[in-house]
Design an enzyme around this catalytic site. Structure first.
Site, mmCIF file in Angstrom:
data_model
loop_
_atom_site.group_PDB
_atom_site.id
_atom_site.type_symbol
_atom_site.label_atom_id
_atom_site.label_comp_id
_atom_site.label_asym_id
_atom_site.label_seq_id
_atom_site.Cartn_x
_atom_site.Cartn_y
_atom_site.Cartn_z
ATOM 1 N N HIS A 82 -41.417 -12.438 7.366
ATOM 2 C CA HIS A 82 -42.000 -13.174 9.389
ATOM 3 C C HIS A 82 -43.115 -13.059 9.846
ATOM 4 C CE1 HIS A 82 -40.182 -14.680 12.887
ATOM 5 N NE2 HIS A 82 -41.147 -14.228 13.368
ATOM 6 N N ASP A 161 -29.329 -16.101 21.268
ATOM 7 C CA ASP A 161 -30.629 -15.175 21.616
ATOM 8 C C ASP A 161 -31.233 -16.534 22.072
ATOM 9 O OD1 ASP A 161 -34.439 -14.395 21.064
ATOM 10 O OD2 ASP A 161 -33.650 -16.143 19.302
ATOM 11 N N ARG A 168 -35.474 -17.255 29.187
ATOM 12 C CA ARG A 168 -36.466 -16.422 29.211
ATOM 13 C C ARG A 168 -37.479 -16.868 29.385
ATOM 14 N NH1 ARG A 168 -36.537 -13.757 24.249
ATOM 15 N NH2 ARG A 168 -38.583 -12.664 24.559
ATOM 16 N N SER A 183 -35.987 -9.872 19.677
ATOM 17 C CA SER A 183 -35.323 -11.819 19.335
ATOM 18 C C SER A 183 -35.819 -12.545 18.250
ATOM 19 C CB SER A 183 -35.925 -13.121 20.685
ATOM 20 O OG SER A 183 -36.785 -14.601 20.217
ATOM 21 N N LYS A 187 -32.766 -12.925 14.340
ATOM 22 C CA LYS A 187 -33.302 -14.228 13.287
ATOM 23 C C LYS A 187 -33.397 -13.484 11.957
ATOM 24 C CE LYS A 187 -35.852 -15.587 16.689
ATOM 25 N NZ LYS A 187 -36.453 -16.524 17.569
HETATM 26 N N1 URA Z 1 -40.339 -15.340 19.076
HETATM 27 C C1 URA Z 1 -39.276 -14.778 19.280
HETATM 28 O O1 URA Z 1 -38.535 -15.942 17.862
HETATM 29 N N2 URA Z 1 -39.133 -14.789 19.830
HETATM 30 C C2 URA Z 1 -39.183 -14.395 21.190
HETATM 31 O O2 URA Z 1 -38.762 -14.005 22.612
HETATM 32 C C3 URA Z 1 -40.827 -15.135 21.495
HETATM 33 C C4 URA Z 1 -41.800 -15.472 20.321
#
Ligand code: URA
Ligand code: CA
Length: 433
Positions: A82, A161, A168, A183, A187
């Site tokens: 990632h 999320d 947020r 977050s 994923k």
């Molecule tokens: N990218 C994400 O997937 N989550 C965040 O909180 C910030 C950047």
């Protein structure tokens, strides 16, 4: 349990239990907890932080809020990669076939680009016939057979999320290390990874502009991954200028082909070897990082990596002959040069601005639903540290419209030319494990 008590507890700086975190995430996902209470908790978390145990519990609660991809019938250790995002980051297109060529199973779910950053799925769609949608069974079978398959995001992954991230965004609580780290990691874990290699970017074009912040985020994600039973490491790499030369979908596919042949841009080649050796090592295919690296160098030199790319393309319906004849990729009608405005050295290239210039040509989406032009984009002729003469080309624009005056202006503003040769730009700042 009452949400108001959980908010008060965190406001006062106490750690939340797993039961409290599960209650919050389940309740927020199914709309029993309203946005105003979740906003108050997000702000309390922003100021009071979370322990490693709380961060792991929050991540796993978000993983369990929706579907999880089951990769258990794929043989071997599935390692995902990632990147925290950047401009012209072509690494996935290169890394996937490269590590697959040495036997690492790559079962990758990728996204589309939004704004000025690109997405692997869009890039792959510049190859005639390539299918980005596969059912789960076909996907797993392809990975077992070829060690590689890449699909677009589908299913209901980490809905908690999704909801929390939007909240947020409008409550000034994005920029919190425990919230960003959980977050991102939720994923990756929901996508089925057994092990995770993170590429955390730092610099003007990155989410974390300062090196110390990038290190803190990397450390937080590594702790969550390891705490959740996923072997995780992070590489901190530079995003003070775009990676490689090409920015734009088909242009980046061409750049990936060059790199898999062993004649890509030096920075892109080096970052792929750095990330790739960590992936090979975590997949238990090598006994050391050095051994992993030499396996990857050999895969490039012997042609195994580029062969794997062809197999990957044709297995998903794509025209693999583009590898030997990249002129079959979509091409733009016009090519124009952006010229240096002075003699000297390139000392800075603002990556974000270059990304925006490429989107202005149509390479990126302005909204989620806009269509993109796969042929257009930019090829950097000069990078940080290169000497230039006034009037020499710094960037080649590939455009389908003749009038690119605005784009030229944007690029000239993104480049800084100084008389003094700048200090050498580092590519990799460290590895956190
Ligand atoms: N990218 C994400 O997937 N989550 C965040 O909180 C910030 C950047
Ligand atoms: Ca690139």
């Amino acid at each position: 349990m009452r949400m108001v008590d959980v908010i008060a507890k965190k406001r006062d700086g106490q750690a939340l239990t797993k039961e409290e975190i599960d209650f919050v995430i389940a309740g927020y996902t199914n709309d029993e907890i309203p946005d105003y209470q979740m906003s108050a908790l997000a702000m309390a978390l922003y100021f009071q932080d979370m322990t490693t145990e709380e961060r792991v519990n929050l991540t796993m609660a978000m993983v369990e809020s929706g579907d999880q991809i089951n990769l258990s019938d794929i043989d071997g250790i599935k390692v995902d990669k990632h990147s925290t995002g950047g401009v012209g980051d072509t690494t996935t297109l290169i890394l996937a076939p490269l590590v697959a060529a040495v036997g690492v199973p790559v079962a990758k779910m990728s996204g589309r680009g939004l704004g000025h950053t690109g997405g692997t799925i869009d890039k792959l769609e510049s190859i005639e016939g390539f299918q980005v949608e596969l059912d789960g069974k076909t996907f797993n079978q392809l990975v077992n057979k070829n060690k590689i398959a890449v699909v677009g995001q589908s299913g209901n992954l980490t809905p908690a999320d999704k909801k929390l991230y939007s909240l947020r965004d409008v409550t000034a609580t994005v920029n919190s290390i425990p919230l960003i780290a959980s977050s991102i990691m939720s994923k990756k874990i929901a996508s089925g990874a057994d092990a995770i290699v993170l590429d955390v970017k730092t610099g003007s074009g990155a989410f974390m502009k300062e090196l110390d912040d990038a290190k803190a985020l990397a450390k937080a994600m590594v702790q969550i991954g390891n705490g959740a039973g996923r072997n995780t490491i992070a590489v901190i790499s530079d995003m003070n200028q775009p990676l490689g030369f090409a920015i734009g979908n088909a242009l980046e596919v061409k750049e990936a082909i060059d790199t898999l042949h062993g004649h890509g841009p030096a920075d892109l080649h080096e970052l792929c070897l750095t990330l790739g050796s960590q992936m090979v090592y975590l997949a238990n295919k090598a006994n050391s990082i050095e051994e992993a690296r030499s396996m990857l160098e050999d895969a490039i030199q012997s042609g195994k990596a580029i062969e794997k790319f062809k197999t990957f393309l044709s297995s998903q319906g794509g025209d693999a002959s583009v590898v030997d004849d990249p002129t079959k990729l979509p091409t733009a009608a016009y090519q124009m040069e952006v010229k240096a405005t002075a003699d000297g050295y390139i000392s800075d290239i603002i990556a974000d601005e270059i990304g925006i210039a490429a989107s202005m040509l149509g390479a990126g989406r302005i909204t989620k639903d806009s269509t993109i032009d796969l042929a257009v984009g930019l090829v950097l002729q000069k990078k940080v540290g290169d000497p230039v003469k006034e009037g020499e080309s710094i960037v080649t624009i590939h455009s389908n419209k003749a009038d690119v005056a605005e784009v030229i202006e944007k690029i000239q503003q993104a480049y800084t030319i100084t008389e003094q040769e700048p200090a050498e730009n580092r590519l990799v700042y460290g590895v956190i494990d």
